[in-house]
Design a protein around this motif. Structure first.
Motif, PDB file in Angstrom:
ATOM      1  N   ASN A  94       0.896  -1.196  -0.115  1.00  0.00           N
ATOM      2  CA  ASN A  94      -0.196   0.199   0.100  1.00  0.00           C
ATOM      3  C   ASN A  94       0.959   1.363   0.089  1.00  0.00           C
ATOM      4  OD1 ASN A  94      -1.589   2.296   0.517  1.00  0.00           O
ATOM      5  ND2 ASN A  94      -3.157   0.602   1.551  1.00  0.00           N
ATOM      6  N   GLU A  95       1.020   1.999  -0.957  1.00  0.00           N
ATOM      7  CA  GLU A  95       1.934   3.007  -1.487  1.00  0.00           C
ATOM      8  C   GLU A  95       1.312   4.249  -1.078  1.00  0.00           C
ATOM      9  OE1 GLU A  95       3.789   2.795  -5.277  1.00  0.00           O
ATOM     10  OE2 GLU A  95       4.390   0.597  -4.858  1.00  0.00           O
ATOM     11  N   SER A  96      -0.229   4.277  -0.720  1.00  0.00           N
ATOM     12  CA  SER A  96      -0.712   5.811  -0.425  1.00  0.00           C
ATOM     13  C   SER A  96      -1.313   5.749   0.931  1.00  0.00           C
ATOM     14  CB  SER A  96      -1.969   5.550  -1.457  1.00  0.00           C
ATOM     15  OG  SER A  96      -2.738   4.646  -1.248  1.00  0.00           O
ATOM     16  N   PHE A  97      -0.740   4.813   1.875  1.00  0.00           N
ATOM     17  CA  PHE A  97      -1.314   4.849   3.170  1.00  0.00           C
ATOM     18  C   PHE A  97      -0.474   5.662   4.209  1.00  0.00           C
ATOM     19  CE2 PHE A  97      -1.442   3.012   7.718  1.00  0.00           C
ATOM     20  CZ  PHE A  97      -2.954   3.199   7.995  1.00  0.00           C
ATOM     21  N   TYR A  98       0.878   5.743   4.227  1.00  0.00           N
ATOM     22  CA  TYR A  98       1.575   6.166   5.054  1.00  0.00           C
ATOM     23  C   TYR A  98       2.636   7.326   4.426  1.00  0.00           C
ATOM     24  CZ  TYR A  98       4.928   7.123   8.992  1.00  0.00           C
ATOM     25  OH  TYR A  98       5.955   7.773   9.778  1.00  0.00           O
ATOM     26  N   GLY A  99       2.755   8.495   4.965  1.00  0.00           N
ATOM     27  CA  GLY A  99       3.797   9.569   4.345  1.00  0.00           C
ATOM     28  C   GLY A  99       3.075  10.812   4.255  1.00  0.00           C
ATOM     29  N   ALA A 100       4.122  11.937   3.676  1.00  0.00           N
ATOM     30  CA  ALA A 100       3.398  12.953   3.580  1.00  0.00           C
ATOM     31  C   ALA A 100       2.360  13.393   2.630  1.00  0.00           C
ATOM     32  CB  ALA A 100       4.695  14.133   2.993  1.00  0.00           C
ATOM     33  N   GLY A 101       1.131  13.746   3.216  1.00  0.00           N
ATOM     34  CA  GLY A 101       0.052  14.058   2.446  1.00  0.00           C
ATOM     35  C   GLY A 101      -0.782  12.974   2.289  1.00  0.00           C
ATOM     36  N   LYS A 102      -0.521  11.723   2.918  1.00  0.00           N
ATOM     37  CA  LYS A 102      -1.258  10.515   2.413  1.00  0.00           C
ATOM     38  C   LYS A 102      -2.237  10.178   3.690  1.00  0.00           C
ATOM     39  CE  LYS A 102       2.682   8.469  -0.054  1.00  0.00           C
ATOM     40  NZ  LYS A 102       3.680   7.303  -0.206  1.00  0.00           N
ATOM     41  N   THR A 103      -2.818   9.198   3.687  1.00  0.00           N
ATOM     42  CA  THR A 103      -3.909   8.778   4.631  1.00  0.00           C
ATOM     43  C   THR A 103      -3.394   9.201   6.065  1.00  0.00           C
ATOM     44  OG1 THR A 103      -4.732   7.020   3.289  1.00  0.00           O
ATOM     45  CG2 THR A 103      -5.414   6.865   5.471  1.00  0.00           C
ATOM     46  N   VAL A 104      -2.279   8.649   6.544  1.00  0.00           N
ATOM     47  CA  VAL A 104      -1.528   8.963   7.783  1.00  0.00           C
ATOM     48  C   VAL A 104      -0.639   9.967   7.191  1.00  0.00           C
ATOM     49  CG1 VAL A 104      -0.103   8.105   9.754  1.00  0.00           C
ATOM     50  CG2 VAL A 104      -1.813   6.960   8.993  1.00  0.00           C
ATOM     51  N   ASN A 105      -1.075  11.217   7.724  1.00  0.00           N
ATOM     52  CA  ASN A 105      -0.140  12.365   6.883  1.00  0.00           C
ATOM     53  C   ASN A 105       0.931  12.723   7.985  1.00  0.00           C
ATOM     54  OD1 ASN A 105       0.649  14.844   5.643  1.00  0.00           O
ATOM     55  ND2 ASN A 105      -0.924  15.992   6.268  1.00  0.00           N
ATOM     56  N   THR A 106       2.095  12.252   7.463  1.00  0.00           N
ATOM     57  CA  THR A 106       3.492  12.748   8.229  1.00  0.00           C
ATOM     58  C   THR A 106       3.964  14.153   8.153  1.00  0.00           C
ATOM     59  OG1 THR A 106       4.672  11.947   6.510  1.00  0.00           O
ATOM     60  CG2 THR A 106       4.163  10.229   8.040  1.00  0.00           C
ATOM     61  N   ASN A 107       3.262  14.877   7.550  1.00  0.00           N
ATOM     62  CA  ASN A 107       3.551  16.559   7.648  1.00  0.00           C
ATOM     63  C   ASN A 107       2.960  16.995   9.140  1.00  0.00           C
ATOM     64  OD1 ASN A 107       4.529  16.715   5.169  1.00  0.00           O
ATOM     65  ND2 ASN A 107       2.347  17.129   4.214  1.00  0.00           N
ATOM     66  N   THR A 108       2.084  16.114   9.769  1.00  0.00           N
ATOM     67  CA  THR A 108       1.629  16.734  11.116  1.00  0.00           C
ATOM     68  C   THR A 108       1.513  15.529  12.232  1.00  0.00           C
ATOM     69  OG1 THR A 108      -0.586  16.206  10.472  1.00  0.00           O
ATOM     70  CG2 THR A 108       0.108  18.413  10.100  1.00  0.00           C
ATOM     71  N   LYS A 109       1.423  16.024  13.358  1.00  0.00           N
ATOM     72  CA  LYS A 109       1.343  15.052  14.490  1.00  0.00           C
ATOM     73  C   LYS A 109       0.361  14.082  14.340  1.00  0.00           C
ATOM     74  CE  LYS A 109       0.260  16.382  18.625  1.00  0.00           C
ATOM     75  NZ  LYS A 109       0.374  17.092  19.993  1.00  0.00           N
ATOM     76  N   PHE A 110       0.526  12.909  15.077  1.00  0.00           N
ATOM     77  CA  PHE A 110      -0.607  11.813  14.838  1.00  0.00           C
ATOM     78  C   PHE A 110      -0.448  10.943  16.024  1.00  0.00           C
ATOM     79  CE2 PHE A 110       2.603  10.502  11.642  1.00  0.00           C
ATOM     80  CZ  PHE A 110       2.924   9.308  12.246  1.00  0.00           C
ATOM     81  N   THR A 111      -1.289  10.090  16.251  1.00  0.00           N
ATOM     82  CA  THR A 111      -1.370   9.050  17.493  1.00  0.00           C
ATOM     83  C   THR A 111      -1.213   7.661  16.815  1.00  0.00           C
ATOM     84  OG1 THR A 111      -2.735  10.570  18.819  1.00  0.00           O
ATOM     85  CG2 THR A 111      -2.691   8.412  19.336  1.00  0.00           C
ATOM     86  N   ILE A 112      -0.230   7.067  17.468  1.00  0.00           N
ATOM     87  CA  ILE A 112      -0.213   5.654  17.332  1.00  0.00           C
ATOM     88  C   ILE A 112      -0.778   4.576  18.526  1.00  0.00           C
ATOM     89  CG2 ILE A 112       1.546   3.823  16.720  1.00  0.00           C
ATOM     90  CD1 ILE A 112       3.344   6.337  16.030  1.00  0.00           C
ATOM     91  N   VAL A 124      -9.795  11.463  13.931  1.00  0.00           N
ATOM     92  CA  VAL A 124     -10.283  10.296  13.039  1.00  0.00           C
ATOM     93  C   VAL A 124      -9.429   9.115  13.383  1.00  0.00           C
ATOM     94  CG1 VAL A 124     -10.489   9.601  10.818  1.00  0.00           C
ATOM     95  CG2 VAL A 124     -11.021  11.875  10.891  1.00  0.00           C
ATOM     96  N   VAL A 125     -10.065   8.049  13.740  1.00  0.00           N
ATOM     97  CA  VAL A 125      -9.491   6.694  13.697  1.00  0.00           C
ATOM     98  C   VAL A 125      -9.162   6.164  12.739  1.00  0.00           C
ATOM     99  CG1 VAL A 125      -9.628   4.586  14.865  1.00  0.00           C
ATOM    100  CG2 VAL A 125     -10.637   6.318  16.258  1.00  0.00           C
ATOM    101  N   ILE A 126      -7.890   5.618  12.395  1.00  0.00           N
ATOM    102  CA  ILE A 126      -7.618   5.053  10.904  1.00  0.00           C
ATOM    103  C   ILE A 126      -7.225   3.737  11.377  1.00  0.00           C
ATOM    104  CG2 ILE A 126      -5.899   5.415   9.032  1.00  0.00           C
ATOM    105  CD1 ILE A 126      -5.947   8.351   9.814  1.00  0.00           C
ATOM    106  N   GLN A 127      -7.687   2.727  10.703  1.00  0.00           N
ATOM    107  CA  GLN A 127      -7.218   1.237  10.968  1.00  0.00           C
ATOM    108  C   GLN A 127      -6.052   1.188  10.102  1.00  0.00           C
ATOM    109  OE1 GLN A 127      -8.689  -0.758  13.241  1.00  0.00           O
ATOM    110  NE2 GLN A 127     -10.031   0.724  13.914  1.00  0.00           N
ATOM    111  N   ASN A 128      -5.009   0.108  10.603  1.00  0.00           N
ATOM    112  CA  ASN A 128      -3.985   0.005   9.669  1.00  0.00           C
ATOM    113  C   ASN A 128      -4.259  -0.422   8.283  1.00  0.00           C
ATOM    114  OD1 ASN A 128      -1.271  -0.199   9.323  1.00  0.00           O
ATOM    115  ND2 ASN A 128      -1.038  -2.371   9.784  1.00  0.00           N
ATOM    116  N   SER A 129      -3.437  -0.372   7.341  1.00  0.00           N
ATOM    117  CA  SER A 129      -3.590  -0.731   5.930  1.00  0.00           C
ATOM    118  C   SER A 129      -3.639  -2.461   5.984  1.00  0.00           C
ATOM    119  CB  SER A 129      -2.547  -0.163   5.142  1.00  0.00           C
ATOM    120  OG  SER A 129      -1.265  -0.568   5.388  1.00  0.00           O
TER     121      SER A 129
END
Length: 448
Positions: free
Chosen positions: A280-298, A325-330
């Protein structure tokens, strides 16, 4: 997953570790609170601190400020043999912000890659009396924290993980270790690192060989092995969760290349879930489903077979929360590998699909990881670059000679020649990661 000597390849600053306690630099542990949660009573804050790993600290003579170790070399007079070295050399306090780029607000910890000549760092969570490490058993529980990786580019790793270190850093077991947990002694992991300067209270000087790529490190004949649960190894591009298990309980020294190596005490490869590597190349990263440009919770959940605290560990589940938003793992998009969590079946299918040996199952799989948690594991937080494999096992094609069309080879969007430490340190020395809002509690109690 780790490279074969991932954490063993951490870059050291000017100082290294020792076993006696020095008095030339005041040790003031940065504050780091965590919360213990319940399903019905909410969360209660615990005040803790962190301590710097001994491998980064200044090591000097107990009589004065003469270095016991400089660059890649031990002082022959102070350290003629392992036991005498431990008696002659003192491990001193640390200037966390000024020397190591580690700052704390109490509930948030920021770690900077390069401060002066120091590169990288590793810290452990201490108990309220600052005498012992906090021990965690996460079976039938979840571990949650916030992270900001927006300032972590290719070739870097901001890691949060657990290792089966001794609660007191080996102080009570090894007579030559007078410093213990308050000074960050006793490190071990599944890579059986041989760059640890003191293992089991003795200097690791026998067979000491300077590193070829890092002017501050070397390796001795002895490695320090133990079970390791990588909750989070990540940068802005890629992330992995990886259990590694060993066939021995607790911290143990390995003294041969075989015992310390890939076929030895521990499973170096582990069983990893990296969304990009799993297709899954669109799930994690800058501007993706989990957007690494900002803080998030793991959120990482440790599910047991019978739903009790004593049952066998059977699944490691990953959830993200960002902007409410709760995001289930890819889910895996690799043929014949299903699911979005780590189970023994997932690991077996993944190893087959990627053409890898299932060294994880050979050493006990998830049940063995659960057994390690029952014995108690120490929380580690770090930032590092990789002299062994340029972090390509996390965020780029790896191994370098494998076809990128082969399943499992590409782990992120970083270039095949990225991650060279000299380049990373010169161009991204100000890179940093921030960990905050740590919570632990029963499944479903730490997030909403």
């Amino acid at each position: 997953m780790h490279s074969f000597i991932a954490l063993a390849a951490l870059s050291l600053g000017a100082g290294v570790l020792g076993q006696q306690v020095g008095t030339l630099t005041t040790e003031t542990h940065p504050a780091m609170s965590i919360s213990r949660c319940t399903k019905t009573g909410g969360c209660t804050t615990e005040d803790h601190t962190v301590t710097l790993d001994a491998n980064w600290r200044w090591l000097h003579s107990t009589a004065d400020s003469t270095n016991c170790y400089t660059g890649q070399t031990w002082d022959a007079t102070l350290c003629p043999d392992p036991a005498t070295c431990a008696q002659n050399c003192a491990l001193d306090g640390a200037d966390y912000a000024g020397t190591y780029g580690i700052t704390s607000t109490g509930e948030a910890l920021t770690m900077t890659l390069k401060t002066g000549s120091n590169v990288g760092s590793r810290v452990y969570l201490l108990g309220p009396k600052q005498e012992n490490y906090v021990m965690f058993n996460l079976k039938n529980k979840e571990f949650t924290f916030d992270v900001d990786v927006s300032n972590l580019p290719c070739g870097l790793n901001g890691a949060v993980y657990f290792v089966e270190m001794d609660r007191d850093g080996g102080k009570s077991e090894f007579a030559d270790n007078k410093a213990g947990a308050p000074y960050g002694t006793g490190y071990c992991d599944s890579q059986c690192p041989k760059d640890i300067k003191f293992i089991n209270g003795k200097a690791n000087i026998d067979g000491w060989t300077p590193s070829t790529g890092n002017t501050n490190t070397g390796t001795g004949d002895t490695g320090s092995c133990c079970n390791e649960m990588d909750i989070w190894e990540a940068n802005k591009i890629s992330a992995a969760v990886t259990p590694h298990v060993c066939n021995k309980a607790g911290q143990t020294a390995c003294t041969t290349d075989t015992a310390c190596g890939a076929a030895g005490v521990c499973d170096r490869a582990g069983c990893d879930f990296n969304s990009y590597r799993m297709g899954n190349e669109s799930f994690y990263g800058a501007g993706k489903t989990v957007n690494t440009n900002t803080k998030f919770t793991i959120v990482t959940q440790f599910i047991t077979k019978d739903g009790t605290d004593t049952g066998d560990l059977s699944e490691i589940r990953r959830i993200y929360v960002q902007d409410g938003v709760v995001i289930q793992n890819s889910k895996s998009d690799i043929a014949d590998v299903s699911g979005n969590s780590i189970t023994d079946d997932f690991c077996a299918a993944q190893k087959t699909a990627f053409g890898d040996d299932n060294t994880f199952a050979a050493r006990g799989g998830l049940a063995a990881m659960g057994d390690a948690f029952e014995r108690g594991m120490v929380l580690v937080m770090s930032i590092w670059d990789d002299y062994a494999a340029e972090m390509r096992w996390l965020d780029a094609p790896y191994p370098a000679d494998a076809a990128t069309t082969k399943p499992g080879v590409v782990r992120g969007t970083c270039a095949a020649d990225s991650g060279v430490p000299a380049t990373v340190e010169s161009q991204n020395g100000a890179a940093s990661v921030t960990y905050s809002n740590i919570k632990v509690g029963p499944i479903g109690s730490t997030y909403s």
